[in-house]
Design an enzyme around this catalytic site. Sequence first.
Site, PDB file in Angstrom:
ATOM      1  N   ASP A  63      71.429  10.414  56.776  1.00  0.00           N
ATOM      2  CA  ASP A  63      71.097   9.216  56.009  1.00  0.00           C
ATOM      3  C   ASP A  63      72.410   8.618  55.530  1.00  0.00           C
ATOM      4  OD1 ASP A  63      69.700   7.273  54.549  1.00  0.00           O
ATOM      5  OD2 ASP A  63      68.167   8.704  53.926  1.00  0.00           O
ATOM      6  N   HIS A 119      71.258  -0.562  49.391  1.00  0.00           N
ATOM      7  CA  HIS A 119      70.058  -1.317  49.032  1.00  0.00           C
ATOM      8  C   HIS A 119      70.363  -2.796  48.768  1.00  0.00           C
ATOM      9  CE1 HIS A 119      66.851   1.976  48.080  1.00  0.00           C
ATOM     10  NE2 HIS A 119      67.437   2.144  49.257  1.00  0.00           N
ATOM     11  N   HIS A 144      65.505   7.865  59.068  1.00  0.00           N
ATOM     12  CA  HIS A 144      64.307   7.034  58.887  1.00  0.00           C
ATOM     13  C   HIS A 144      64.518   5.612  59.383  1.00  0.00           C
ATOM     14  CE1 HIS A 144      65.570   4.891  55.092  1.00  0.00           C
ATOM     15  NE2 HIS A 144      66.257   6.005  54.883  1.00  0.00           N
ATOM     16  N   GLU A 146      60.309   7.029  54.293  1.00  0.00           N
ATOM     17  CA  GLU A 146      61.338   7.595  53.426  1.00  0.00           C
ATOM     18  C   GLU A 146      61.549   6.758  52.175  1.00  0.00           C
ATOM     19  OE1 GLU A 146      65.293   8.460  51.694  1.00  0.00           O
ATOM     20  OE2 GLU A 146      64.510   6.555  52.460  1.00  0.00           O
ATOM     21  N   GLU A 147      61.534   5.437  52.331  1.00  0.00           N
ATOM     22  CA  GLU A 147      61.849   4.564  51.194  1.00  0.00           C
ATOM     23  C   GLU A 147      60.796   4.623  50.090  1.00  0.00           C
ATOM     24  OE1 GLU A 147      64.583   3.364  50.620  1.00  0.00           O
ATOM     25  OE2 GLU A 147      65.636   2.952  52.489  1.00  0.00           O
ATOM     26  N   ASP A 194      70.854   1.443  55.877  1.00  0.00           N
ATOM     27  CA  ASP A 194      70.058   2.551  55.348  1.00  0.00           C
ATOM     28  C   ASP A 194      68.625   2.357  55.847  1.00  0.00           C
ATOM     29  OD1 ASP A 194      68.725   4.437  53.814  1.00  0.00           O
ATOM     30  OD2 ASP A 194      68.971   3.365  51.929  1.00  0.00           O
TER      31      ASP A 194
END
Length: 345
Positions: A242, A322, A70, A221-222, A187
């Site tokens: 991922d 994150h 993503h 995706e998030e 990410d």
Amino acid sequence: MERIYAEYAWEKTETLLSIDSPSGYTDRAAAWVRDAFADLGFDAQITVKGGVLVDLGGENDADGLLLEAHADTLGAMVAEVKGSGRLRLTPLGGMNANNGETENVWVYTRGGKVLDGTLQLCNPSIHVNGAYSDIKRSFDSVEVVLDEDVRTAADTRKLGVEVGDIVCFEPRTRRTASGYLKSRFLDDKLSVGILLGFAKYLSDNSITPKRHTWIHVTVYEEVGHGGSASVPAGVTEAISVDMGCVGDGLQCTEKQVSICAKDSGGPYSYEVVGKLIDAAKRMEADYAVDVYPHYGSDVEATLRSGVDIRHGLIGAGVYASHGYERSHIDGVYNTLKVLAGYLEV
């Protein structure tokens, strides 16, 4: 699989990291991804939903493979123009106020302006705020301070800022002499770079996969529904590429490729996980198998959409997910080797 393709993957990742693309604001990043795959000679199309579907070709249409990564990232949206002219935010995805505090941001207005600012604690001066260390950081206790002479909501609105505008965080991308890769939003832009590296390997060596293989670079995706559409006919397996988790209780390091056996959505296909492990062993890739305690992936959204497929998840190890994330060029290379081994190319 030569190491040059890991270097190429990082080169492309760096460029993509410079294109802001929080969930819901991904058009520029998707166009760049489409063009990057097209430049390698592959058919790449923007989907109705805004992702990119790439056809890598293949000989067996009845046993297709879909690789998913993503391009959307964490970010924020203006929720309120406050009376002071500062901005209250609502997060996009899992953006956390704790690790966004004091970060430089850009506010994208619908009128086309891009304004600089900083995410700060409300009343952020330690010399003034005696409760500074005790305040719980949340998106109610932090605010964007624009780098403009604004003192009222009207001042800010004159600049074109309104509720619903997108707020992006500075990625601070760098590579160290020791091979570590540091940035916000590895990410999952690192995995998009890895898939570009894999596509270049196929292109440079005129390789047609035995199985018809597609790549879907998703853009939601998030927020949980990135991989829920655009599965080509004939696909029997889907693998998310991922970030691999690094942290207490897990085996993986940033220099390895992680193979996920289970995450918050449950176990991955026992068969697919086994084949990924076998591929890692054949290719002499440095790998770890782990269970992720707080994680979900595109391929789980694909399964929830109702398609009848098997699923798996791999990725280069990423530390401090994150937050301000870190991986390593070795992890990129090991992930590429597993992909090559899985497809036997």
